[in-house]
Scaffold this active site. Structure first.
Site, PDB file in Angstrom:
ATOM      1  N   LYS A  46       7.188   6.259  -5.553  1.00  0.00           N
ATOM      2  CA  LYS A  46       6.102   7.266  -5.988  1.00  0.00           C
ATOM      3  C   LYS A  46       6.667   8.901  -5.552  1.00  0.00           C
ATOM      4  O   LYS A  46       6.504   9.759  -6.377  1.00  0.00           O
ATOM      5  CB  LYS A  46       4.683   7.107  -5.191  1.00  0.00           C
ATOM      6  CG  LYS A  46       4.074   5.659  -5.615  1.00  0.00           C
ATOM      7  CD  LYS A  46       2.905   5.331  -4.940  1.00  0.00           C
ATOM      8  CE  LYS A  46       2.606   5.435  -3.415  1.00  0.00           C
ATOM      9  NZ  LYS A  46       3.479   4.209  -2.705  1.00  0.00           N
TER      10      LYS A  46
ATOM     11  N   ARG B 219      -6.001   5.000  -1.414  1.00  0.00           N
ATOM     12  CA  ARG B 219      -5.451   3.795  -1.047  1.00  0.00           C
ATOM     13  C   ARG B 219      -7.019   2.841  -0.590  1.00  0.00           C
ATOM     14  O   ARG B 219      -6.403   1.675  -0.414  1.00  0.00           O
ATOM     15  CB  ARG B 219      -4.804   3.923   0.350  1.00  0.00           C
ATOM     16  CG  ARG B 219      -3.406   4.026   0.093  1.00  0.00           C
ATOM     17  CD  ARG B 219      -2.766   4.339   1.273  1.00  0.00           C
ATOM     18  NE  ARG B 219      -1.234   3.721   1.511  1.00  0.00           N
ATOM     19  CZ  ARG B 219      -0.140   4.722   1.304  1.00  0.00           C
ATOM     20  NH1 ARG B 219      -0.277   5.889   1.544  1.00  0.00           N
ATOM     21  NH2 ARG B 219       0.991   4.116   1.640  1.00  0.00           N
TER      22      ARG B 219
ATOM     23  N   ARG C  81      15.876   2.878   3.256  1.00  0.00           N
ATOM     24  CA  ARG C  81      15.408   4.259   3.468  1.00  0.00           C
ATOM     25  C   ARG C  81      15.238   4.485   4.927  1.00  0.00           C
ATOM     26  O   ARG C  81      15.338   5.610   5.563  1.00  0.00           O
ATOM     27  CB  ARG C  81      13.731   4.219   2.854  1.00  0.00           C
ATOM     28  CG  ARG C  81      13.311   5.546   2.781  1.00  0.00           C
ATOM     29  CD  ARG C  81      12.227   5.756   1.706  1.00  0.00           C
ATOM     30  NE  ARG C  81      10.934   5.282   2.384  1.00  0.00           N
ATOM     31  CZ  ARG C  81       9.803   5.161   1.864  1.00  0.00           C
ATOM     32  NH1 ARG C  81       9.690   5.624   0.478  1.00  0.00           N
ATOM     33  NH2 ARG C  81       8.487   4.866   2.519  1.00  0.00           N
TER      34      ARG C  81
ATOM     35  N   ARG D  54      12.346   6.821   9.803  1.00  0.00           N
ATOM     36  CA  ARG D  54      10.614   6.313   9.785  1.00  0.00           C
ATOM     37  C   ARG D  54      10.403   5.139  10.511  1.00  0.00           C
ATOM     38  O   ARG D  54      10.938   3.985  10.192  1.00  0.00           O
ATOM     39  CB  ARG D  54      10.137   6.466   8.365  1.00  0.00           C
ATOM     40  CG  ARG D  54       9.813   7.664   7.672  1.00  0.00           C
ATOM     41  CD  ARG D  54       9.165   7.533   6.451  1.00  0.00           C
ATOM     42  NE  ARG D  54       8.003   6.806   6.380  1.00  0.00           N
ATOM     43  CZ  ARG D  54       7.288   6.508   5.139  1.00  0.00           C
ATOM     44  NH1 ARG D  54       7.741   7.410   3.973  1.00  0.00           N
ATOM     45  NH2 ARG D  54       6.134   5.609   5.076  1.00  0.00           N
TER      46      ARG D  54
ATOM     47  N   ARG E  80       2.094  -3.361   5.758  1.00  0.00           N
ATOM     48  CA  ARG E  80       1.714  -2.272   4.916  1.00  0.00           C
ATOM     49  C   ARG E  80       1.487  -3.012   3.691  1.00  0.00           C
ATOM     50  O   ARG E  80       0.493  -2.468   2.942  1.00  0.00           O
ATOM     51  CB  ARG E  80       2.976  -1.362   4.960  1.00  0.00           C
ATOM     52  CG  ARG E  80       2.831  -0.187   6.101  1.00  0.00           C
ATOM     53  CD  ARG E  80       4.195   0.509   6.087  1.00  0.00           C
ATOM     54  NE  ARG E  80       4.562   1.298   5.183  1.00  0.00           N
ATOM     55  CZ  ARG E  80       5.803   1.714   5.145  1.00  0.00           C
ATOM     56  NH1 ARG E  80       6.606   1.179   5.701  1.00  0.00           N
ATOM     57  NH2 ARG E  80       6.060   2.606   4.018  1.00  0.00           N
TER      58      ARG E  80
HETATM   59  P1  AMP Z   1       3.304   6.590   2.808  1.00  0.00           P
HETATM   60  O1  AMP Z   1       4.170   7.793   3.189  1.00  0.00           O
HETATM   61  O2  AMP Z   1       2.297   7.000   1.544  1.00  0.00           O
HETATM   62  O3  AMP Z   1       4.031   5.254   2.613  1.00  0.00           O
HETATM   63  O4  AMP Z   1       2.366   6.439   4.111  1.00  0.00           O
HETATM   64  C1  AMP Z   1       2.649   6.166   5.440  1.00  0.00           C
HETATM   65  C2  AMP Z   1       1.663   5.719   6.149  1.00  0.00           C
HETATM   66  O5  AMP Z   1       0.660   7.081   6.284  1.00  0.00           O
HETATM   67  C3  AMP Z   1       0.740   4.807   5.901  1.00  0.00           C
HETATM   68  O6  AMP Z   1       1.324   3.635   5.980  1.00  0.00           O
HETATM   69  C4  AMP Z   1      -0.729   4.733   6.533  1.00  0.00           C
HETATM   70  O7  AMP Z   1      -0.551   4.764   7.726  1.00  0.00           O
HETATM   71  C5  AMP Z   1      -0.881   6.607   6.222  1.00  0.00           C
HETATM   72  N1  AMP Z   1      -1.375   7.004   5.041  1.00  0.00           N
HETATM   73  C6  AMP Z   1      -0.834   7.705   4.121  1.00  0.00           C
HETATM   74  N2  AMP Z   1      -1.717   7.719   3.003  1.00  0.00           N
HETATM   75  C7  AMP Z   1      -3.141   7.115   3.562  1.00  0.00           C
HETATM   76  C8  AMP Z   1      -4.155   6.977   2.649  1.00  0.00           C
HETATM   77  N3  AMP Z   1      -4.416   7.358   1.720  1.00  0.00           N
HETATM   78  N4  AMP Z   1      -5.027   6.213   3.664  1.00  0.00           N
HETATM   79  C9  AMP Z   1      -4.910   6.034   4.953  1.00  0.00           C
HETATM   80  N5  AMP Z   1      -3.453   6.144   5.632  1.00  0.00           N
HETATM   81  C10 AMP Z   1      -3.012   6.681   4.619  1.00  0.00           C
END
Ligand code: AMP
Length: 371
Positions: free
Chosen positions: A193, A268, A307, A313, A325
């Protein structure tokens, strides 16, 4: 078609239809209050025109006054409302008809009911010229309704878009095709994404909002938001909705001149998708399409572990956290597919292939929306 600021609006409800609806409400109220002198309390600014025309149609004696509430700040559920123009003292013991231009989610109405419940009025009723029954979430029944409308952003006859349009004598609706384009990129962690959003934002001149990136920025800078989010993110859990929704709204508000947005990693949960729809519609915007990048778990786990080695990360380095996740995704995010399918906005794209190939697949969907 008319243009207000950067947006185009097309005719929706004519002056004549509005007149008929107002006459109907006036007759209904008159039948209920013929033996007393009610006080009509208009809610500023939007209701000024409706109040004027309603009272001209009202056949008996009545009084009139106005209240004004400030707009909401912060979160929906804990929004603080200030009263800028208070209920007049003279309403004590009287029957009050609260006059609203439009009722959508019912947030303002809830505050009004609260405000009037604390006064010594004999009773109060609600009259609204327009009513979006499909998005109304309040418990209070609307006593007098002029016209039920679908969940569209409208202007005119007292209603505004950034303060313009209130003086139009009929009602117009937003013409989305001439306005912005807002996309939700949907897919499991590692689906690509973020990578794709960075190409699409340049190609279509959109603002990319990645909630994950905003959280990471805050964690890096050790802000209060970062500290709060860290424990959830490190475990691979979702950050609570109220925190994430507020943060997303702030990011959109920071970019009020944008041509459109790519939402990456948001929504989400069902609560987030509903909040996004309500928030966007309050600004005359909507989600145009949700595009899912599809890939199977084993490919994604490999990508994420790779990654993690490069980015450091924490949540990408450990297979157990990655699986958590995915579990969060399956339980809380996957149901959004049905939510967007029901709105006819869901598109699916194969997320396996070269970056260029996938950008082309996504662009085909977006170009289809622009035709
Ligand atoms: P991402 O980089 O999109 O994979 O997000 C990393 C982490 O940020 C996720 O595993 C969640 O812990 C938190 N996070 C990101 N976006 C959201 C969201 N819309 N709702 C809740 N937690 C989020």
């Amino acid at each position: 078609m008319i243009k207000l600021h950067d947006k185009y609006f097309k005719p929706f409800i004519s002056e004549e239809e509005i007149k008929v609806a107002i006459r109907k409400i006036a007759i209904e109220i008159a039948a209920d209050y013929k033996d007393e002198v009610p006080i009509f309390v208009g809610v500023l600014n939007g209701a000024f025109m409706f109040v004027a025309d309603l009272l001209k149609e009202y056949p008996h004696l009545c009084e009139v006054s106005f209240v004004k509430l400030s707009s909401y700040r912060g979160l929906t559920s804990t929004g603080i409302v200030e009263t800028l123009l208070d209920v007049p003292d003279s309403i004590e013991g009287k029957s009050v008809i609260i006059v609203e231009d439009i009722i959508d989610t019912g947030r303002t109405l809830q505050e009004l009911v609260h405000l009037f419940s604390e006064t010594n009025v004999k009773e109060f009723k609600i009259a609204s010229l327009f009513y979006k029954s499909s998005v109304y979430k309040g418990e209070y029944p609307i006593d007098y309704v002029g016209i039920e409308i679908p969940n569209k952003f409208i202007v005119g006859y007292g209603l505004d878009y950034k303060e313009l349009g209130r003086n139009l004598s009929s009602v117009y609706q937003l013409n989305q095709q001439h306005s912005m384009i807002n996309l939700v990129l949907f897919g499991k962690p590692g689906a690509g994404k973020g990578t794709q959003a960075s190409f699409l934002k340049d190609k279509y001149n959109l603002i990319h909002i990645s909630t994950g990136d905003v959280f990471r920025y805050n964690m890096k800078n050790d802000t209060d938001l970062g500290k709060l989010a860290k424990s959830y993110i490190d475990r691979g859990d979702l950050v609570p909705d109220e925190v994430t929704i507020k943060m997303l709204q702030d990011e959109v508000d920071k970019n009020s001149e944008a041509n459109g947005f790519i939402f990456d990693g948001f929504p989400r949960t069902t609560a987030q998708s509903e909040a996004l729809d309500n928030f966007l519609s309050s600004k005359g915007m909507l989600v145009n399409a949700t595009i899912a990048l599809e890939a199977n778990d084993e490919v994604l786990i490999k990508r994420l572990l790779e990654r993690g080695k490069m980015s450091g990360r924490v949540d990408d380095q450990d297979e157990e956290k990655i699986r958590n996740r995915f579990e969060e995704y399956n339980q809380k995010t996957a149901p959004l597919r049905a939510y967007y399918e029901a709105q006819g906005k869901f598109h699916s794209v194969d997320g396996i292939g070269s970056i260029d190939e996938i950008t082309t697949r996504l662009s085909d969907v977006i170009d289809g929306l622009l035709d």
